[in-house]
Design a protein around this motif. Structure first.
Motif, PDB file in Angstrom:
ATOM      1  N   ALA A 106       0.818  -1.213   0.000  1.00 25.79           N
ATOM      2  CA  ALA A 106       0.000   0.000   0.000  1.00 25.79           C
ATOM      3  C   ALA A 106       0.851   1.262   0.000  1.00 25.79           C
ATOM      4  O   ALA A 106       0.569   2.215  -0.748  1.00 25.79           O
ATOM      5  CB  ALA A 106      -0.942  -0.019   1.197  1.00 25.79           C
ATOM      6  N   ARG A 107       1.904   1.309   0.829  1.00 25.80           N
ATOM      7  CA  ARG A 107       2.703   2.545   0.905  1.00 25.80           C
ATOM      8  C   ARG A 107       3.465   2.789  -0.390  1.00 25.80           C
ATOM      9  O   ARG A 107       3.672   3.933  -0.785  1.00 25.80           O
ATOM     10  CB  ARG A 107       3.630   2.546   2.115  1.00 25.80           C
ATOM     11  CG  ARG A 107       4.860   1.693   2.037  1.00 25.80           C
ATOM     12  CD  ARG A 107       5.669   1.793   3.335  1.00 25.80           C
ATOM     13  NE  ARG A 107       6.101   3.152   3.606  1.00 25.80           N
ATOM     14  CZ  ARG A 107       7.300   3.631   3.288  1.00 25.80           C
ATOM     15  NH1 ARG A 107       8.169   2.865   2.641  1.00 25.80           N
ATOM     16  NH2 ARG A 107       7.642   4.863   3.590  1.00 25.80           N
ATOM     17  N   TYR A 108       3.867   1.717  -1.066  1.00 25.49           N
ATOM     18  CA  TYR A 108       4.573   1.891  -2.333  1.00 25.49           C
ATOM     19  C   TYR A 108       3.616   2.353  -3.429  1.00 25.49           C
ATOM     20  O   TYR A 108       3.971   3.180  -4.278  1.00 25.49           O
ATOM     21  CB  TYR A 108       5.263   0.593  -2.741  1.00 25.49           C
ATOM     22  CG  TYR A 108       6.402   0.185  -1.817  1.00 25.49           C
ATOM     23  CD1 TYR A 108       7.148   1.142  -1.134  1.00 25.49           C
ATOM     24  CD2 TYR A 108       6.741  -1.154  -1.645  1.00 25.49           C
ATOM     25  CE1 TYR A 108       8.192   0.774  -0.296  1.00 25.49           C
ATOM     26  CE2 TYR A 108       7.791  -1.531  -0.812  1.00 25.49           C
ATOM     27  CZ  TYR A 108       8.511  -0.566  -0.140  1.00 25.49           C
ATOM     28  OH  TYR A 108       9.542  -0.933   0.680  1.00 25.49           O
ATOM     29  N   ARG A 109       2.386   1.822  -3.425  1.00 21.10           N
ATOM     30  CA  ARG A 109       1.392   2.290  -4.398  1.00 21.10           C
ATOM     31  C   ARG A 109       1.088   3.765  -4.169  1.00 21.10           C
ATOM     32  O   ARG A 109       0.906   4.530  -5.129  1.00 21.10           O
ATOM     33  CB  ARG A 109       0.126   1.447  -4.309  1.00 21.10           C
ATOM     34  CG  ARG A 109       0.310  -0.006  -4.739  1.00 21.10           C
ATOM     35  CD  ARG A 109      -1.034  -0.686  -4.959  1.00 21.10           C
ATOM     36  NE  ARG A 109      -1.836  -0.725  -3.740  1.00 21.10           N
ATOM     37  CZ  ARG A 109      -1.806  -1.718  -2.851  1.00 21.10           C
ATOM     38  NH1 ARG A 109      -1.010  -2.757  -3.055  1.00 21.10           N
ATOM     39  NH2 ARG A 109      -2.569  -1.684  -1.767  1.00 21.10           N
ATOM     40  N   ALA A 110       1.036   4.172  -2.915  1.00 24.06           N
ATOM     41  CA  ALA A 110       0.777   5.583  -2.603  1.00 24.06           C
ATOM     42  C   ALA A 110       1.913   6.462  -3.098  1.00 24.06           C
ATOM     43  O   ALA A 110       1.687   7.589  -3.554  1.00 24.06           O
ATOM     44  CB  ALA A 110       0.584   5.757  -1.100  1.00 24.06           C
ATOM     45  N   THR A 113       1.512   7.296  -6.744  1.00 29.09           N
ATOM     46  CA  THR A 113       0.538   8.378  -6.930  1.00 29.09           C
ATOM     47  C   THR A 113       1.157   9.727  -6.592  1.00 29.09           C
ATOM     48  O   THR A 113       0.936  10.731  -7.278  1.00 29.09           O
ATOM     49  CB  THR A 113      -0.695   8.134  -6.049  1.00 29.09           C
ATOM     50  OG1 THR A 113      -1.276   6.873  -6.401  1.00 29.09           O
ATOM     51  CG2 THR A 113      -1.732   9.231  -6.229  1.00 29.09           C
ATOM     52  N   GLN A 114       1.962   9.753  -5.551  1.00 25.74           N
ATOM     53  CA  GLN A 114       2.573  10.996  -5.095  1.00 25.74           C
ATOM     54  C   GLN A 114       3.603  11.533  -6.076  1.00 25.74           C
ATOM     55  O   GLN A 114       3.646  12.730  -6.369  1.00 25.74           O
ATOM     56  CB  GLN A 114       3.238  10.766  -3.725  1.00 25.74           C
ATOM     57  CG  GLN A 114       3.975  11.974  -3.163  1.00 25.74           C
ATOM     58  CD  GLN A 114       4.862  11.608  -1.971  1.00 25.74           C
ATOM     59  OE1 GLN A 114       5.231  10.455  -1.796  1.00 25.74           O
ATOM     60  NE2 GLN A 114       5.168  12.589  -1.141  1.00 25.74           N
ATOM     61  N   SER A 210       3.629  10.788   3.780  1.00 27.01           N
ATOM     62  CA  SER A 210       2.540   9.887   4.173  1.00 27.01           C
ATOM     63  C   SER A 210       2.843   9.120   5.448  1.00 27.01           C
ATOM     64  O   SER A 210       1.930   8.636   6.115  1.00 27.01           O
ATOM     65  CB  SER A 210       2.247   8.905   3.031  1.00 27.01           C
ATOM     66  OG  SER A 210       3.408   8.168   2.703  1.00 27.01           O
TER      67      SER A 210
END
Length: 364
Positions: A106-110, A113-114, A210
């Motif tokens: 999840a943090r890598y997918r975010a 996006t960033q 994040s």
């Protein structure tokens, strides 16, 4: 004796083309089959062409070196089982024209996006050294006292001169790539632990990062362990070079703790001077001048001598002086990883560089 731990990041490379290959999940799984490593010791990274290893908590340099050789060997064997090799370099000599797959977390997918382009170019590999501190307050005092030495460490550890098949002109191109994130570079001076936490919280509340893992300062308080984490080093060609930096950074932290106990003031370093000194260190490595903690440029060898004199009592106390001195002598004789990559490029082209960064990965 103060405990230490080391993390290393490796590239996974095609043995023929030298290009990064997205085999991290398979390599991680295979590395654990022989029971030589645990799940916690071989971890995923942002991109699927990278893996990270982490030693257990260590007390001696012999422990650090033994674990790093074990982990490098296990990951290297697992990589060969899946048709690739590990590369111990801060940046890949060559890249694909298309992005490498991002690890499905999840943090890598975010992060994609960033900052999609930054993620696509985040094929960078470092060595992170954790040194135990009594508490977060002591950790902040350490950060304030070691920040002026981070450019010197960066220059010594430079091992990422190549990018997209050519020499960037920088000894540590990884340092430049990492500097593009919102919170990066040399950490600021903090009043105390509450100030550190308050400033991190403001970044979180503003949505600029994040999580605290995106505090990409080159030295920071660990969110998971009671340690100071020094992150300015490129991954090293040889395991014993990583051991050398573990010893130097432990000595630097112990020196800072002693200074704080004696109420010795932290160096008064202007942020713009430190930022420029870090850029200069990444550009030249040990091949030009370095800026000392007083803000004056000297020959790199003279600043290195000053650094060793600064940490000498701590090295003596831990019994590490002889080993570190020998490795420093070899560094000055053979050059940094960046120097050796450039020599390989001049002698045999990119193929020779790929052989260098792969062959030296399991050397003591």
């Amino acid at each position: 004796m103060t405990t230490i731990g080391v993390e290393e990041e490796y590239l996974l490379l095609d043995p023929v083309t030298g290009l990064p290959v997205p085999q991290a999940d398979k390599v991680r799984a295979a590395a654990g089959v022989g029971h030589l490593v645990t799940d916690q010791e071989v971890q995923s990274e942002l991109l699927q062409a990278q893996v990270e290893v982490a030693t257990p908590v260590c007390r001696t340099l012999e422990e650090v070196g033994g674990h790093l050789l074990r982990l490098r060997h296990a990951v290297g064997v697992a990589a060969e089982e899946h048709g690739c090799r590990i590369g111990v370099c801060g940046t890949p000599p060559l890249r694909h024209g298309r992005p490498i797959a991002v690890t499905d977390q999840a943090r890598y997918r975010a992060m994609v996006t960033q900052a999609p382009q930054l993620v696509a170019e985040q094929l960078v590999n470092g060595t992170h050294v954790h040194v135990a501190v009594p508490d977060r307050e002591a950790g902040v005092q350490v950060l304030n006292r070691i920040r002026a030495w981070l450019p010197t460490l960066t220059a010594m550890a430079s091992n990422s001169p190549l990018w997209d098949g050519h020499d960037t002109g920088f000894a540590s191109w990884r340092t430049v790539i990492f500097s593009r994130w919102p919170v990066s570079g040399v950490p600021p001076h903090f009043r105390d632990a509450a100030d550190y936490d308050r400033r991190a919280e403001r970044l979180l509340e503003a949505g600029l990062i994040s999580d605290t893992g995106q505090l990409y300062w080159q030295a920071r308080l660990s969110a998971a362990y009671p340690t100071v984490e020094v992150r300015c080093l490129d991954v090293q060609l040889r395991a014993d070079e990583a051991v050398m930096f573990a010893a130097l950074i432990r000595a630097l932290v112990e020196t800072a703790l002693a200074e704080a106990a004696d109420d010795t003031p932290a160096p008064d370093c202007a942020p713009e001077l430190l930022q420029a000194a870090m850029w200069h260190a990444a550009r030249h490595g040990l091949g030009d001048t370095l800026v000392d903690p007083g803000g004056t440029a000297h020959r790199a060898g003279d600043v290195l001598y000053e650094f060793l004199r600064h940490v000498a009592p701590a090295l003596d106390a831990s019994g590490d002086t002889r080993q570190v001195t020998s490795l420093i002598h070899r560094l000055l004789q053979d050059g940094t990883g960046a120097d050796r990559q450039r020599a390989a490029l001049a002698q045999g082209g990119l193929r020779a560089v790929t052989e260098l960064i792969s062959a030296q990965s399991t050397m003591p």
